[in-house]
Write a protein that holds these residues in place. Structure first.
Motif: not given
Length: 363
Positions: A150-151, A153-154, A157-158, A248, A280-281, A284-285, A288
């Protein structure tokens, strides 16, 4: 270095002391040697301390060596046992060893023999400890693997969102370069016209200056365009969204069920950017801040309206979680409002989770 302890049990005190004091146990990583002169004393020692190896005579008053081993295996699971037996009890002891998986030695015991058995036991215990450590490491790795994915991917994405924002900045720079250069060039041309009309040579110099400004501006634009170009941009919105979903699923080891129904390709760059950012947000959120493992995404076009919905099975939205990081809720909402749309982020009851909904009119 791993250190081991040994308990020697024999009702003949001098035999126990001889083995305890004359054998160089430290060479074999045995740093603690205890003695007991009966089965009862041995049980007390087992209850008081961490004993790794039990060395006991088979024939003792009160409690035999076999009975002691049975007690020891209950008090200290995993303990390794060595049984000392005389010739007359050999067959009986051998059968007991076969049943209980313990080592045995025939009296009188030579020190070399005893040390060979102890060394074998220690190597066996070390192997078990290494295996246990490896299993614990594997368990910890597997436990943290979803979060690591997950991190990853985040972070990716960021980084991509940061690149998009940088591209916006570069586009602004191009605008500034062109605006400034054209303004300065027009002023130089106007001045050159007046000077040439009066027959002054400076007019040609002003025209040459205008040419230099335009060339410099063109070089700056080419450089900026080179930075802003991205060869792997998706051909359309649907292709880009599908590419992100597959990435993802693979990167974060999550499930995303999706349905995209568009009557015609969406080509407006601002609208494509808003929808891509929102997906994406949201994903990701959800990972996270909500610990989500499963998502359901829909993008449906009905008439002149785009309906975007993204549900996840993570911690239900409480007004604070799943709304930080990246562009954030505020920036996302502002972009959607500029397109004449609406945004809603709520906790869902059935099924429990979090739901992000967008409604955006098509121009």
């Amino acid at each position: 270095m791993t250190l081991f302890s040994l308990l020697i049990v024999d009702d003949h005190k001098h035999l126990a002391e001889s083995m305890a004091l004359t054998i160089p146990w430290e060479r074999y990583e045995v740093t603690r040697v205890l003695q007991a002169y009966s089965g009862t004393e041995a049980v007390e020692a087992l209850q008081d301390g961490d004993i790794h190896i039990l060395l006991t005579d088979i024939r003792m008053p009160g409690m035999s060596g076999l009975e002691l081993i049975e007690r020891a295996q209950k008090l200290a699971p995993g303990i390794d046992c060595i049984l000392l037996t005389g010739h007359t009890q050999f067959e009986y002891a051998k059968r007991a060893v076969e049943l209980q998986a313990i080592d045995y030695l025939v009296k009188p015991v030579r020190h070399e023999e005893l040390l060979r058995v102890v060394e074998t036991i220690i190597q066996r215990r070390k192997a078990r400890l290494r295996e246990q450590a490896e299993l614990e490491l594997l368990y910890e790795t597997n436990r943290h693997l979803p979060q690591l994915r997950a991190d990853l991917l985040a972070a990716k994405t960021d980084a991509e969102l940061a690149v998009l924002e940088e591209r916006d900045r570069i586009a602004g720079d191009i605008h500034d370069i062109v605006g400034h250069t054209l303004t300065a060039t027009l002023m130089q041309i106007e001045a050159a016209k007046l000077l040439l009309a009066r027959g002054e040579r400076e007019g040609m110099q002003r025209l040459e200056k205008s040419q230099q400004l335009l060339r410099k501006s063109l070089d700056g634009i080419r450089e900026a365009v080179g930075m802003i170009k991205k060869p792997d941009d998706a051909d359309d919105l649907e292709t880009g969204l599908q590419a992100f979903i597959e990435e993802a699923k693979h990167t974060a080891n999550i499930a995303i069920d999706y349905r995209i129904e568009l009557a015609s390709p969406v080509t407006d760059p601002d609208l494509c950017k808003v929808l891509s950012h929102a997906l994406r947000e949201g994903v990701t959120n959800g990972i996270r801040h909500g610990g989500s493992l499963s998502f359901r995404f829909q993008l449906i076009q009905r008439g002149g309206l785009l309906r975007f919905s993204l549900w996840n099975d993570g911690t239900p939205y409480d007004g604070q979680s799943q709304g930080t990081g990246g562009l954030g809720l505020t920036a996302m909402r502002e972009r959607i409002v500029r397109l004449g749309g609406t945004m809603r982020l709520v906790a869902s009851a059935e099924p429990p989770g979090t739901l992000l909904e967008l409604r955006i009119p098509l121009c």
